[in-house]
Design a protein around this motif. Sequence first.
Motif, PDB file in Angstrom:
ATOM      1  N   THR A   1       0.847  -1.192   0.000  1.00 11.85           N
ATOM      2  CA  THR A   1       0.000   0.000   0.000  1.00 11.85           C
ATOM      3  C   THR A   1       0.884   1.245   0.000  1.00 11.85           C
ATOM      4  N   PRO A   2       0.346   2.393  -0.384  1.00 17.57           N
ATOM      5  CA  PRO A   2       1.149   3.621  -0.353  1.00 17.57           C
ATOM      6  C   PRO A   2       1.692   3.955   1.041  1.00 17.57           C
ATOM      7  N   SER A   3       0.925   3.683   2.083  1.00 17.95           N
ATOM      8  CA  SER A   3       1.427   3.962   3.435  1.00 17.95           C
ATOM      9  C   SER A   3       2.584   3.025   3.795  1.00 17.95           C
TER      10      SER A   3
END
Length: 94
Positions: free
Chosen positions: A77-79
């Motif tokens: 995920t981007p996080s």
Amino acid sequence: MTCRTQPGIGRPEPDVPAHWYALGAAEYRLGAEGLATAAWLRAARLAPRRVAVRRALRMVPAPDDQSERREWTAPVTPSELGLAAVLCWLAGWT
């Protein structure tokens, strides 16, 4: 219509992968493969390692190579990617 006895019922939650997966399953059962694919792609981008979502996406293959390239989702995920970048940056300073 929302329930007044329990706060939060009926509130939209666009970042819950299970909701997008369920929407995709419902659309697939109704014969709307395009809408099912879109919902499952959203679920895959929110939870890229969820096996059920990957399996569902294999049921509706892309019609051509260009569409297949656009359906690609990152394995993180981007996080998670941001966290890895911060850790690498901190490791570079030590």
